[in-house]
Design a protein around this motif. Sequence first.
Motif, short mmCIF file in Angstrom:
data_model
loop_
_atom_site.label_atom_id
_atom_site.label_comp_id
_atom_site.label_asym_id
_atom_site.label_seq_id
_atom_site.Cartn_x
_atom_site.Cartn_y
_atom_site.Cartn_z
N ASP A 275 -5.48 -1.07 -4.92
CA ASP A 275 -4.84 -1.55 -3.99
C ASP A 275 -6.17 -2.94 -3.64
N GLU A 276 -5.17 -3.87 -4.04
CA GLU A 276 -6.40 -5.68 -3.36
C GLU A 276 -7.60 -4.99 -3.74
N THR B 103 0.95 -1.14 0.07
CA THR B 103 0.05 -0.05 0.36
C THR B 103 0.74 1.10 -0.10
N GLN C 28 -7.62 0.54 -0.87
CA GLN C 28 -8.45 -1.28 -0.44
C GLN C 28 -9.32 -0.92 0.68
MG LIG Z 1 -2.06 -3.12 2.17
#
Ligand SMILES: [Mg+2]
Lengths: 236, 234
Positions: free
Chosen positions: A155-156, A45, A80
């Motif tokens: 992010d994911e 991140t 995220q």
């Molecule tokens: Mg992360």
Amino acid sequence: MNILPLRLTAAEVRRRGKRLLGPVDLTLGTGGVTVIVGPNGSGKTTLLRVMHGVERLSSGSANWAVPDRDAQARQAFVFQSPIMLRRSVAANLRYPLALHGVARADQDVAVTEWAAKIGLSDALTTPAPRLSGGERQKLALARALIGKPQVLFLDEPCASLDGAATLAIEGLLRDARDAGVRIVMATHDMGQARRLADDALFVLGGTIAEAASRDRFFDRPQHPALASFLNGDIVT
Amino acid sequence: MNTITEGLLSAAKLVVTLDPDLVEISLRSLRVTLTALVVASIIAIPLGTVLAIQRFRYRRTVIALLNAFMGLPPVVVGLVIYVLLSRAGPLGVLGLLFTPTAMVIAQVVIITPLIASVTHQAMRDLWADYHDLLISLNATKRQRIMTLIYDGRRTLLTAVLAGFGRAIGEVGAIMIVGGNIEHATRVLTTAIALETGKGDFALALGLGFVLIGMAIAVNLAIHALSGTEREGRW
Ligand SMILES: [Mg+2]
Ligand SMILES: Nc1ncnc2c1ncn2[C@@H]1O[C@H](COP(=O)(O)OP(=O)(O)OP(=O)(O)O)[C@@H](O)[C@H]1O
């Protein structure tokens, strides 16, 4: 105007005396999908945020091919955990366009188009915070893409989504890539990494332990930690 | 008949007959308070929002001051404004003492810290939510503030209503700076104080019920206008 390549030179992030990232040297060239993998807390991140310019560097530099102001306007970031504005789905989609002064009629066209792409045409007036996790993630992605960025950071994007929702997101990402969007994505899903990546980065302890094209990265990893990570062993 | 029933009756009579004095002082109460509320909100809402999103040198000091000012005794506020506005005072030339404007000023001083402080707390939470997105989208400072105010409007409404409640019921400061002059600066609260002093409890209670009714009516009206209940929470 092409904002790429992005060059990180000896980039380091330290907070309260602790080194979170770096030193990182990395060039992000044009085209394709770069996937970032690595254990929890390894700095994925932080690396994405550094590239996007929202994390202050303690030392080193991050330079786009154009001045930062111009580069900023042509990037988007999907966080995220998706950040929903406390507004309707339509207003969330409209928001980046309104910020950058796009004409109202053009906003309407884009909102209709993107709502259809993410299957939320019937939910335009629904408050975005009431959407399900998968719907939020799709909305966050559409809101990132609606402004036609040249580079998209994720992010994911599929954490805690089921198979169908993941495939829907991946479909949108492939379309974006085919339309020429440069994608940089952190993920924990190795299947997804293999499916999408053109090249991949392995982040470990705040540094890039391996950077390679997809086949070499997944089939012939050089770094022993990456080999065990891909094996499913626990790497810290 | 006990005093409360008498009060209710006299309130009913005042309202039903649209007693001219009652109408006059009620309208003045509303006008003074709503004016103060608008002025205070225009100052306090942007101030509270800026305090939430902007780091600057004396930010903590300003917040501490705001919180301290929230607890200022209105009588003291009235006294200070009286001194400032009195003929010998620095603002004496304006000739504002014992006018509704002086009362508006007193109420603004009393409720601005309250509204700003509640705004600050609400906006701080919203900003924590929105921060990354707004930075990522390159929103200008002005756009950030407008976004927070717009999306936080329901909480802000609560802050404004709290300010209204405090202002409409305030008596100490406006008594001092307004002087409770009949047909000029008499409002509901000062009239109540006066009638109580004179021993006319029924009339005082009647005025009190009108005051409460008005406060409730304004609350309901503002809620209805903003559709708070209809749209529910986001
Ligand atoms: Mg992360
Ligand atoms: N602002 C901060 N202050 C102090 N430490 C931080 C800060 N932000 C992140 N960290 C730490 O930096 C390290 C890297 O965090 P980062 O979020 O980049 O990891 P990650 O690879 O994304 O992990 P995950 O897979 O769990 O998302 C972690 O140890 C984290 O606790």
